[in-house]
Enzyme design. Sequence first.
Site, PDB file in Angstrom:
ATOM      1  N   ARG A   1      25.598 114.105  21.228  1.00 59.08           N
ATOM      2  CA  ARG A   1      25.775 113.527  22.567  1.00 59.08           C
ATOM      3  C   ARG A   1      25.512 114.543  23.664  1.00 59.08           C
ATOM      4  O   ARG A   1      25.016 114.198  24.720  1.00 59.08           O
ATOM      5  CB  ARG A   1      27.210 113.001  22.724  1.00 59.08           C
TER       6      ARG A   1
ATOM      7  N   HIS B   1      28.465 104.980  18.183  1.00 61.24           N
ATOM      8  CA  HIS B   1      28.078 105.006  16.764  1.00 61.24           C
ATOM      9  C   HIS B   1      27.011 103.941  16.479  1.00 61.24           C
ATOM     10  O   HIS B   1      26.045 104.197  15.754  1.00 61.24           O
ATOM     11  CB  HIS B   1      29.279 104.686  15.858  1.00 61.24           C
TER      12      HIS B   1
ATOM     13  N   SER C   1      35.440 108.271  19.465  1.00 61.38           N
ATOM     14  CA  SER C   1      36.590 107.497  18.990  1.00 61.38           C
ATOM     15  C   SER C   1      37.883 108.058  19.562  1.00 61.38           C
ATOM     16  O   SER C   1      38.783 107.304  19.950  1.00 61.38           O
ATOM     17  CB  SER C   1      36.662 107.529  17.462  1.00 61.38           C
TER      18      SER C   1
ATOM     19  N   LYS D   1      44.000 114.074   7.259  1.00 56.95           N
ATOM     20  CA  LYS D   1      44.109 113.527   8.616  1.00 56.95           C
ATOM     21  C   LYS D   1      44.943 112.269   8.600  1.00 56.95           C
ATOM     22  O   LYS D   1      44.925 111.520   7.629  1.00 56.95           O
ATOM     23  CB  LYS D   1      42.707 113.173   9.138  1.00 56.95           C
TER      24      LYS D   1
HETATM   25  O1  PNS Z   1      33.090 111.615  12.842  1.00 62.22           O
HETATM   26  P1  PNS Z   1      33.364 113.055  12.530  1.00 62.22           P
HETATM   27  O2  PNS Z   1      34.858 113.290  12.406  1.00 62.22           O
HETATM   28  O3  PNS Z   1      32.698 113.987  13.496  1.00 62.22           O
HETATM   29  O4  PNS Z   1      32.730 113.327  11.078  1.00 62.22           O
HETATM   30  C1  PNS Z   1      32.844 114.568  10.456  1.00 62.22           C
HETATM   31  C2  PNS Z   1      32.393 114.488   8.987  1.00 62.22           C
HETATM   32  C3  PNS Z   1      33.205 113.455   8.241  1.00 62.22           C
HETATM   33  C4  PNS Z   1      30.930 114.091   8.938  1.00 62.22           C
HETATM   34  C5  PNS Z   1      32.555 115.898   8.370  1.00 62.22           C
HETATM   35  O5  PNS Z   1      33.854 116.361   8.601  1.00 62.22           O
HETATM   36  C6  PNS Z   1      32.262 115.922   6.886  1.00 62.22           C
HETATM   37  O6  PNS Z   1      31.145 115.761   6.470  1.00 62.22           O
HETATM   38  N1  PNS Z   1      33.317 116.104   6.087  1.00 62.22           N
HETATM   39  C7  PNS Z   1      33.219 116.067   4.648  1.00 62.22           C
HETATM   40  C8  PNS Z   1      33.472 117.455   4.057  1.00 62.22           C
HETATM   41  C9  PNS Z   1      32.216 118.280   4.116  1.00 62.22           C
HETATM   42  O7  PNS Z   1      31.172 117.904   3.644  1.00 62.22           O
HETATM   43  N2  PNS Z   1      32.319 119.480   4.726  1.00 62.22           N
HETATM   44  C10 PNS Z   1      31.204 120.395   4.795  1.00 62.22           C
HETATM   45  C11 PNS Z   1      30.448 120.240   6.082  1.00 62.22           C
HETATM   46  S1  PNS Z   1      30.974 121.527   7.160  1.00 62.22           S
END
Ligand code: PNS
Length: 171
Positions: free
Chosen positions: A95, A22, A133, A46
């Site tokens: 990645r 990150h 993570s 979660k």
């Molecule tokens: O670190 P991660 O878990 O890959 O992050 C995922 C994240 C938090 C960026 C994604 O789940 C997100 O943006 N969630 C917020 C809800 C949202 O906007 N959903 C629409 C996008 S599909």
Amino acid sequence: MATGITRVGVYPGSFDPVTYGHLDIVERAAKLFDWLYVAVLRNPRKKPCFSTEERVEMLRMATADYPNVVCESFDGLAAEYARSRGAQAIVRGLRAVSDFEAEFKMAAMNRHLEPDIETVFLVPAGQYTFVSSSVIREVAAFGGDVRALVPDFVHERLMERLSMQKGERPE
Ligand code: PNS
């Protein structure tokens, strides 16, 4: 070149906990934007290893040397949050090809929600392509050495948290 436009990026994620992968993305994005918001999703569905506040605090500590980086949490949609911060772009790390499909769908949905906000994919340094993570948590839980992959203070907190969790289990 001075354009007069303030470039704002938003880097959303779970950051449970923040890794050097990150931070590699933060370093790259901080050079591209005047302001970079690194934002932890507050996700009631979660059960994270670290609370939202703990994750934001660790991000703040890990990014303290970047004057243009702001760490905070957000609720709801990343696209809406990005708009609320006046961002032109959402930053995500890519990645490997295996990340691509989910990231592509997320980028397309975010564009559907906020057509003027672009998704910018950044590729971390080669030594971090396997770092996530979830893998860090799993390897650490089984006693593997992840010290080279997270900041020292994150490693300490992870060890503390895992030993607390072990104490909670009856086995
Ligand atoms: O670190 P991660 O878990 O890959 O992050 C995922 C994240 C938090 C960026 C994604 O789940 C997100 O943006 N969630 C917020 C809800 C949202 O906007 N959903 C629409 C996008 S599909």
